[in-house]
Design a protein around this motif. Structure first.
Motif, PDB file in Angstrom:
ATOM      1  N   GLN A 281       0.844  -1.193   0.000  1.00 30.97           N
ATOM      2  CA  GLN A 281       0.000   0.000   0.000  1.00 30.97           C
ATOM      3  C   GLN A 281       0.883   1.248   0.000  1.00 30.97           C
ATOM      4  O   GLN A 281       1.807   1.373   0.786  1.00 30.97           O
ATOM      5  CB  GLN A 281      -0.907   0.026   1.235  1.00 30.97           C
TER       6      GLN A 281
ATOM      7  N   PHE B  91     -12.054   3.811  -0.314  1.00 32.32           N
ATOM      8  CA  PHE B  91     -12.817   3.654  -1.546  1.00 32.32           C
ATOM      9  C   PHE B  91     -14.252   3.218  -1.269  1.00 32.32           C
ATOM     10  O   PHE B  91     -15.004   2.925  -2.197  1.00 32.32           O
ATOM     11  CB  PHE B  91     -12.134   2.625  -2.461  1.00 32.32           C
TER      12      PHE B  91
ATOM     13  N   VAL C  30     -14.349   2.790  -9.246  1.00 33.34           N
ATOM     14  CA  VAL C  30     -13.091   2.361  -8.631  1.00 33.34           C
ATOM     15  C   VAL C  30     -12.426   1.355  -9.577  1.00 33.34           C
ATOM     16  O   VAL C  30     -13.057   0.382  -9.995  1.00 33.34           O
ATOM     17  CB  VAL C  30     -13.327   1.726  -7.248  1.00 33.34           C
TER      18      VAL C  30
ATOM     19  N   SER D 296     -11.176   6.590  -9.533  1.00 29.18           N
ATOM     20  CA  SER D 296     -10.474   6.232  -8.299  1.00 29.18           C
ATOM     21  C   SER D 296      -9.610   5.006  -8.571  1.00 29.18           C
ATOM     22  O   SER D 296     -10.140   3.899  -8.749  1.00 29.18           O
ATOM     23  CB  SER D 296     -11.479   5.942  -7.178  1.00 29.18           C
TER      24      SER D 296
ATOM     25  N   LYS E  72      -7.410   2.206  -7.424  1.00 33.99           N
ATOM     26  CA  LYS E  72      -7.083   1.491  -6.187  1.00 33.99           C
ATOM     27  C   LYS E  72      -5.871   0.579  -6.342  1.00 33.99           C
ATOM     28  O   LYS E  72      -5.082   0.445  -5.410  1.00 33.99           O
ATOM     29  CB  LYS E  72      -8.283   0.668  -5.711  1.00 33.99           C
ATOM     30  N   TYR E  73      -5.726  -0.064  -7.517  1.00 32.55           N
ATOM     31  CA  TYR E  73      -4.640  -1.026  -7.720  1.00 32.55           C
ATOM     32  C   TYR E  73      -3.933  -0.785  -9.045  1.00 32.55           C
ATOM     33  O   TYR E  73      -4.532  -0.314 -10.003  1.00 32.55           O
ATOM     34  CB  TYR E  73      -5.175  -2.458  -7.782  1.00 32.55           C
TER      35      TYR E  73
ATOM     36  N   ALA F 274      -3.370   3.588  -4.843  1.00 33.15           N
ATOM     37  CA  ALA F 274      -3.300   3.114  -3.454  1.00 33.15           C
ATOM     38  C   ALA F 274      -2.427   1.869  -3.283  1.00 33.15           C
ATOM     39  O   ALA F 274      -1.621   1.795  -2.357  1.00 33.15           O
ATOM     40  CB  ALA F 274      -4.706   2.846  -2.928  1.00 33.15           C
TER      41      ALA F 274
ATOM     42  N   GLU G  70     -14.846  -3.728  -4.018  1.00 31.78           N
ATOM     43  CA  GLU G  70     -14.910  -2.286  -4.256  1.00 31.78           C
ATOM     44  C   GLU G  70     -14.526  -1.908  -5.688  1.00 31.78           C
ATOM     45  O   GLU G  70     -14.876  -0.838  -6.162  1.00 31.78           O
ATOM     46  CB  GLU G  70     -13.995  -1.547  -3.278  1.00 31.78           C
TER      47      GLU G  70
END
Length: 701
Positions: A376, A382, A388, A410, A412-413, A432, A446
């Motif tokens: 991270q 999120f 996402v 957004s 996230k990965y 993130a 998410e």
């Protein structure tokens, strides 16, 4: 896990925290215990990173020419952006690794978990290395000795190319680590060895090994070698030095006998005097790294070994030879070890790289808890968000094209196989999590959008996995490289679904194409589209039918979709002709003639043999005594239109608009931005094109 990297833009050498790799098919996962710093190679990388932009350009004139050609075709700003993005890509350091195998990939039969191995793995706590670049360490050989395996193989390969015989005189110019190892191996081969270097410490080490050590600043080395050989000259010269001038190659020629051999392992200027080589009929050869198999994907990545009766010494068999010599005690590398440092204290070595009198520097890796496959980097919530996304693939398209235009989303990965490229982009774009396990993205409830930008052979399977996990999926073209894959996706959409699939056919979203669509209306049209695609070497993965699919499937699909959009109709039949006698799968100089359901016709000229200075893409549309000409997505000219003559702006191929629409639809529940029927039709047309060329006929879809 920790990994050493070099930033070519800032010149910094950094110890980065990255996710641990997964074991791949045909490879082994290794927990590193020791790694050797290659002072020559790594010093060049570090110094290149620290150089100014002008100095970098001076060091790579061939790349400067490529940049100039790209400026001519794409414009200054896109070209400079590409250059700075390339320089910003971190380079992993190291290629001499020793460790313990912790996992074995499918297809590897002769290595087990727990084996001690040497490999060309990087300076990282965990490395995943293909089987043919891994060798078992015999009992009795310490990790400190085994870590010399790969760099020893470099010297050994130079010797194999020279093919010296018992009693010959061989000169080694440059007594760094590779030079010293090469000289010692030559001694074992029964040669009289002369070593040349200006460093007194290296000369002393060489002399202790029974090598005739000469200092070019003090000794008349040419005359010494001539006198030593009774006026004949050296039978062979191996150059392991690094220098920008051509003085060394001239010196090597002067001290060689008639019909002697010169082998280059190092990096020097090569302004060769014809007279020097002509009068003596000298042979000159450059040695390629560890030996046969190097840079051959079939050998290194796919594990296809060369049969021993025909290729006696491959790079892996060279590794084994060095380990055998260490095991018997014939090769003694312990005197070369000048410093050992913990990985966390890497700056003790890199802070004075190559300037401290070091010969061999070793990094050691302390025991640490199990490393994570997810790291991270941003503490972001999120929960409850729409749009996402997780990105699978951190290559050039992701870095240079997709991420700069992704807005209102957004992230996230981001996942990549090696972890390092994903980590770099995660930090830069405030993503993130970075991971080496893309399934983490599919498991996360998410995430509602998965963006796939891996190599082509992974597209269809990953897209289907994402769809079945209930995610909207964007996949960079092509969707599939085999009909069986396409059939599975077609079957998935045979019933209504609440998820969408988008393929990266961005050109239909370009403002130029949108304008053309408005001007053309619905009447049938004739279209000629030319892709000045540029040459790609035959050995590239792009040409591999099972990896890249070939350039017609992998790249020409862009323009097939574009013609589907401009005609407002799907392809009904395809006929393809190609230059030369290459198999259909590997052709990249071809013309596709297409019929469309509404009576339109299209020609796609996909050529790789044009000038890079010429426009890369051109589209001409003819209909109702009117003509539109689009040049490289930078200018659009109209002929015969009452209210339109010209449109011009910076290059825009539609990426930003495609992603804007996709993200908006994911958030609002809108339909797919490209009809799934169009996507499937385009894929079928690429397969039909190859079939047409093979069977020399029109193929109906």
């Amino acid at each position: 896990m920790k990994q050493l990297i070099q930033n070519l833009k800032t010149g910094q050498t950094l110890l980065e925290e990255v996710p641990a790799p997964l074991v791949k098919t045909g490879a082994v996962l290794i927990k590193t215990t020791k790694s050797l710093v290659s002072l020559g190679t790594e010093k060049m990388l570090v110094e290149f990173g620290k150089a100014s932009l002008i100095e970098k350009a001076r060091q790579q004139p061939d790349r400067v020419k490529m940049v100039i050609d790209k400026i001519k075709s794409d414009g200054l700003l896109p070209t400079m952006e590409a250059v700075f993005n390339k320089l910003g890509q971190p380079i992993p350091l190291g290629y001499c690794n020793v460790g313990i195998v912790t996992a074995v990939g499918e297809g590897v039969q002769d290595i087990q978990v727990g084996d001690r191995v040497a490999s060309n793995g990087q300076h990282a706590e965990m490395v995943c290395v293909p089987r043919n670049l891994v060798a078992k360490i015999p009992e009795g050989v310490s990790d400190e000795e085994a870590v010399f395996t790969v760099i020893g193989a470099i010297g050994l390969q130079g010797i194999r190319l020279l093919s010296p015989t018992l009693g010959e005189t061989v000169v080694v110019i440059g007594l760094g680590l590779i030079g010293l190892l090469t000289a010692e191996l030559l001694k074992m081969n029964g040669c009289r060895v002369v070593g040349i270097d200006p460093d007194v410490n290296k000369l002393d080490l060489a002399a202790a090994k029974g090598i005739i050590a000469l200092n070019p600043a003090q000794d008349a080395v040419d005359k010494y070698v001539t006198d030593l050989t009774g006026g004949a000259g050296a039978d062979g010269v191996i150059i392991t030095a690094s220098a920008k001038t051509s003085d060394i190659i001239a010196q090597a020629a002067r001290m060689s006998r008639k019909r002697g051999k010169i082998v280059l392992i190092g990096v020097i200027g090569l302004d060769i005097s014809r007279a020097d080589f002509y009068e003596k009929e000298l042979t000159f050869q450059v040695s390629c790294s560890y030996g046969p198999g190097r840079y051959d994907d079939a050998y290194e990545q796919k594990g296809m070994d060369y049969p021993l009766p025909y290729v006696r010494w491959t790079e892996n068999r060279n590794f084994q030879t060095i380990l055998q010599l260490l095991s018997t005690g014939l090769l003694d590398v312990k005197p070369f070890i000048t410093e050992i440092a913990e990985l966390e204290e890497f700056d003790k070595i890199y802070g004075s790289l190559g300037n401290s009198g070091s010969i061999a520097s070793i990094l050691t890796y302390p025991e640490r808890p199990e490393t994570s496959k997810v790291i991270q980097y941003q503490d972001i919530s999120f929960e409850g968000r729409k749009g996402v996304a997780g990105i699978i693939g951190a290559g050039n398209f992701t870095k240079m094209t997709m991420l700069p235009v992704l807005t209102d989303i957004s992230l996230k990965y981001i996942a990549s196989a090696n972890g390092l490229s994903a980590t770099s982009l995660a930090r830069k774009h405030k993503i993130a999590f970075s991971t080496t396990d893309y399934k983490e993205i599919l498991r996360d409830p998410e995430v509602d959008l998965v963006l796939i930008t891996t190599r082509h052979n992974q597209h269809a399977a990953m897209a289907l996995e994402g769809l079945e996990a209930g995610k909207h999926v964007f996949v960079e073209k092509p969707l599939a490289i085999f009909e069986e894959e396409l059939n599975e996706i077609t079957q998935f959409f045979s019933t209504p679904r609440n998820v969408s699939l988008t393929v990266g056919f961005n050109r239909r979203f370009s403002p130029y194409i949108q304008k053309m669509k408005t001007l053309l209306g619905t009447a049938p049209v004739n279209i000629i589209a030319t892709m000045n695609a540029g040459f790609i070497p035959a050995g590239s993965w792009v040409h591999d039918r099972h990896v890249g699919g070939g350039r017609i499937i992998g790249e020409a699909c862009h323009f097939i979709d574009l013609l589907v959009y401009l005609t407002g109709s799907r392809v009904s039949a395809v006929c393809m002709n190609a230059m030369g006698n290459n198999p259909a799968e590997t052709t990249d100089n071809a013309s596709l003639l297409m019929k469309f359901e509404n009576g339109s016709t299209g020609v796609i000229n996909y050529f790789s043999n044009g000038s890079k200075a010429y426009s890369k893409e051109r589209v001409e549309v003819y209909t109702q005594e009117r003509t539109l000409v689009l040049d490289n997505f930078r200018t659009l000219a109209g002929y015969g239109f009452k209210s339109f003559s010209k449109m011009k702006s910076s290059q825009d191929k539609g990426h930003r608009e495609q992603f804007r629409r996709l993200i908006e639809n994911v958030k609002t529940g809108g339909g797919p931005v490209i009809p799934i029927e169009d996507i499937i039709n385009t894929s079928k047309a690429t397969f039909a094109a190859l079939q047409s060329l093979r069977e020399e006929r029109w193929v109906n879809l």
